[in-house]
Write an enzyme that holds these catalytic residues in place. Sequence first.
Site, PDB file in Angstrom:
ATOM      1  N   GLY A   7       0.825  -1.202   0.000  1.00  0.00           N
ATOM      2  CA  GLY A   7       0.000   0.000   0.000  1.00  0.00           C
ATOM      3  C   GLY A   7       0.856   1.248   0.000  1.00  0.00           C
TER       4      GLY A   7
ATOM      5  N   GLY B 280       2.045   3.230   2.353  1.00  0.00           N
ATOM      6  CA  GLY B 280       3.176   3.244   3.276  1.00  0.00           C
ATOM      7  C   GLY B 280       4.282   2.303   2.841  1.00  0.00           C
TER       8      GLY B 280
ATOM      9  N   CYS C 236      -5.899   2.545  -0.562  1.00  0.00           N
ATOM     10  CA  CYS C 236      -6.102   3.911  -1.052  1.00  0.00           C
ATOM     11  C   CYS C 236      -6.274   3.951  -2.565  1.00  0.00           C
ATOM     12  CB  CYS C 236      -4.934   4.796  -0.635  1.00  0.00           C
ATOM     13  SG  CYS C 236      -5.038   6.483  -1.275  1.00  0.00           S
TER      14      CYS C 236
ATOM     15  N   GLY D 256     -10.161   2.615  -2.011  1.00  0.00           N
ATOM     16  CA  GLY D 256     -10.280   3.622  -0.962  1.00  0.00           C
ATOM     17  C   GLY D 256     -10.322   5.028  -1.514  1.00  0.00           C
ATOM     18  N   CYS D 257      -9.359   5.828  -1.082  1.00  0.00           N
ATOM     19  CA  CYS D 257      -9.365   7.273  -1.351  1.00  0.00           C
ATOM     20  C   CYS D 257      -9.593   7.632  -2.814  1.00  0.00           C
ATOM     21  CB  CYS D 257      -8.038   7.893  -0.913  1.00  0.00           C
ATOM     22  SG  CYS D 257      -7.457   7.383   0.702  1.00  0.00           S
TER      23      CYS D 257
ATOM     24  N   LYS E 105     -13.038   6.458  -4.317  1.00  0.00           N
ATOM     25  CA  LYS E 105     -14.039   7.189  -3.541  1.00  0.00           C
ATOM     26  C   LYS E 105     -14.133   8.641  -3.976  1.00  0.00           C
ATOM     27  CE  LYS E 105     -12.668   9.368  -0.264  1.00  0.00           C
ATOM     28  NZ  LYS E 105     -12.522   8.944   1.108  1.00  0.00           N
TER      29      LYS E 105
ATOM     30  N   TYR F 220     -17.073   7.132   8.487  1.00  0.00           N
ATOM     31  CA  TYR F 220     -16.903   8.026   7.346  1.00  0.00           C
ATOM     32  C   TYR F 220     -17.013   7.251   6.033  1.00  0.00           C
ATOM     33  CZ  TYR F 220     -11.982   6.608   6.733  1.00  0.00           C
ATOM     34  OH  TYR F 220     -10.833   5.900   6.492  1.00  0.00           O
TER      35      TYR F 220
ATOM     36  N   LEU G 280     -20.823   6.865   5.333  1.00  0.00           N
ATOM     37  CA  LEU G 280     -21.493   8.089   4.919  1.00  0.00           C
ATOM     38  C   LEU G 280     -20.990   8.592   3.576  1.00  0.00           C
ATOM     39  CD1 LEU G 280     -22.023  10.167   8.183  1.00  0.00           C
ATOM     40  CD2 LEU G 280     -23.364   8.299   7.217  1.00  0.00           C
ATOM     41  N   GLU G 281     -19.700   8.424   3.314  1.00  0.00           N
ATOM     42  CA  GLU G 281     -19.172   8.832   2.007  1.00  0.00           C
ATOM     43  C   GLU G 281     -19.808   8.018   0.882  1.00  0.00           C
ATOM     44  OE1 GLU G 281     -14.671  10.449   3.059  1.00  0.00           O
ATOM     45  OE2 GLU G 281     -14.960   8.336   2.591  1.00  0.00           O
TER      46      GLU G 281
ATOM     47  N   GLY H   7     -15.774   9.701  16.883  1.00  0.00           N
ATOM     48  CA  GLY H   7     -14.403  10.200  16.952  1.00  0.00           C
ATOM     49  C   GLY H   7     -14.232  11.579  16.354  1.00  0.00           C
TER      50      GLY H   7
ATOM     51  N   ASP I   9      -1.934   1.672   8.864  1.00  0.00           N
ATOM     52  CA  ASP I   9      -3.160   1.407   9.606  1.00  0.00           C
ATOM     53  C   ASP I   9      -3.048   0.309  10.638  1.00  0.00           C
ATOM     54  OD1 ASP I   9      -4.186   3.337   7.992  1.00  0.00           O
ATOM     55  OD2 ASP I   9      -5.616   2.073   6.932  1.00  0.00           O
TER      56      ASP I   9
ATOM     57  N   HIS J 251     -11.249  37.014  -1.130  1.00  0.00           N
ATOM     58  CA  HIS J 251     -12.686  37.185  -1.307  1.00  0.00           C
ATOM     59  C   HIS J 251     -13.066  37.028  -2.776  1.00  0.00           C
ATOM     60  CE1 HIS J 251     -16.618  38.573  -0.088  1.00  0.00           C
ATOM     61  NE2 HIS J 251     -16.633  39.470  -1.065  1.00  0.00           N
TER      62      HIS J 251
ATOM     63  N   GLU K 235     -12.052  32.044   3.546  1.00  0.00           N
ATOM     64  CA  GLU K 235     -11.871  33.319   4.235  1.00  0.00           C
ATOM     65  C   GLU K 235     -12.700  33.407   5.510  1.00  0.00           C
ATOM     66  OE1 GLU K 235     -13.358  36.903   2.402  1.00  0.00           O
ATOM     67  OE2 GLU K 235     -14.917  35.811   1.323  1.00  0.00           O
TER      68      GLU K 235
END
Length: 516
Positions: free
Chosen positions: A19, A21, A57, A61-62, A65, A205, A208-209, A232, A341, A489, A494
């Site tokens: 992975g 890491g 990931c 995963g990431c 997703k 998460y 819900l994602e 958490g 992980d 702006h 901001e």
Amino acid sequence: MAPIDNTEYDYDLVVIGGGSGGLAASKEAASLGKKVCMLDFVTPTPRGISWGVGGTCVNVGCIPKKLMHHASLIGGEIEDAHFFGWQSKNGEPLKDNLKHDWSTLVTYVQNNIKGSNFSYRALLATQQVKYLNAYGTFVEPNKLRIVYKNSKEEFVTSRHFIIATGERPVYPNDCEGAEQYAITSDDLFSLPYSPGRTLVVGASYVALECAGFLRGLGYDVSVMVRSIVLRGFDRQCSEHVRNYMENYEHVKFIDRCVMKKIEEVRESKNGEAPLLRATYRHLESGEEFTDEFNTVMFAIGRKPCTDNIGLDVAGVELDSKGYIPVVNEQTNVPHIYAIGDVLQGKPQLTPVAIEAGVLLARRLYNDHNVNCDYINVPTTVFTPIEYGCCGYTEEEAIDKFGADDIEVYHQYFTPTEWKLNYYDRPRKPMNVCYAKVITTRSKDGDPRKETLLGFHFVGPNAGEVIQFTPFPLKMKATKADLDALIGIHPTCAEIFTMLPISKRSGKEATQQGCCG
């Protein structure tokens, strides 16, 4: 670091796990002139899904997703496009000709993933990392048995090892038919049929994602919550995310229930989704309910992949849940390290694993002494309204400092692009985005004495907004430092430069204007 060992080994470093890491540590060690081997083997899911090098990931995963989350956001923007003057060539609103094709999205997402898999393999070869698509198990503290898919075996030895095996989703052990008929996030991104009516079991998460982007793609989605959402995370912001999903995206929530049984009413044929009957029980009343869905996805937690790689043989200690206690990534066995992980009590995030892997390799092989900093790590939940945060939650700050010794500055606001004809755009309501900053409290109200403790942001592009908030937290900046910043702006970010209202004051915290 490990004591000096003059024994001859096959490798200087063997990394178990391919992975983020593991890749980072392998490449860094090889760039420092070490002989490195990286093992990566994906045990197929109960549905038979596996993938290439890159870990969770990249594959499940990431990356997929975020791509699917973006696909759902595109649909929402197209629905709003006619307010900005966009229409089809025959003059009709674009939303009237809008539909989504699941198979097209899956094809392009999987092509993207396969491209990454190929790139990683090529990069490992270029950097002379020996890559083995095989399963490694300790048979001695410095020796692994390597088993390939064709059952061929060999043994390798190494001076150092890094455990980077990550986690996999779990199924409940008290729900009949769960593994046979349900899926997890490991299966979702390559699902060969349109998900249809979907039940997501869990409130993490991940749950819900996935529920959020599936709803954004047009599916009927329900989320089964055992207790609370986003455990958490900051409670106020977590409930805010839930309320938005429920009230504006029309995701259904089934509270205080657990799954008991899944049955197949109609199997999947010809690229069509199956029909499943779900039986679930209310935790308080004990009453059981049944409903039918095309897809049931469990997102109830993840388990570290540490139980079948011979760590007991090597003498590596695990906690009761299978995570590895470490000190600066070193296990209780001096020559064996762990990152990512599988670590006990550390943030389970891809960039954390990468940072830890790179820094560990440099300490081992380049006389560096910089350790991974696991404090004030930012993160974002990619729900339909995104939530980014860094530092203390309000609950953690109260527990640490006491309610009388913290201050919470906050503001509800509306992005500029949401304000255009907002009364005809129910998915873009006014004052539903939210920002808050947590500080220590100054008894005399002097913001120069109020140290920043945490940032929380609920709104569009939350990850982009929250990315640099670790910097003031690590530098122990104050509320006065934050107030001295001048915002760009009109942006959402901001909002952090103009937060004069504290919760303690009881004043109205909705945005009154945008230009002074």
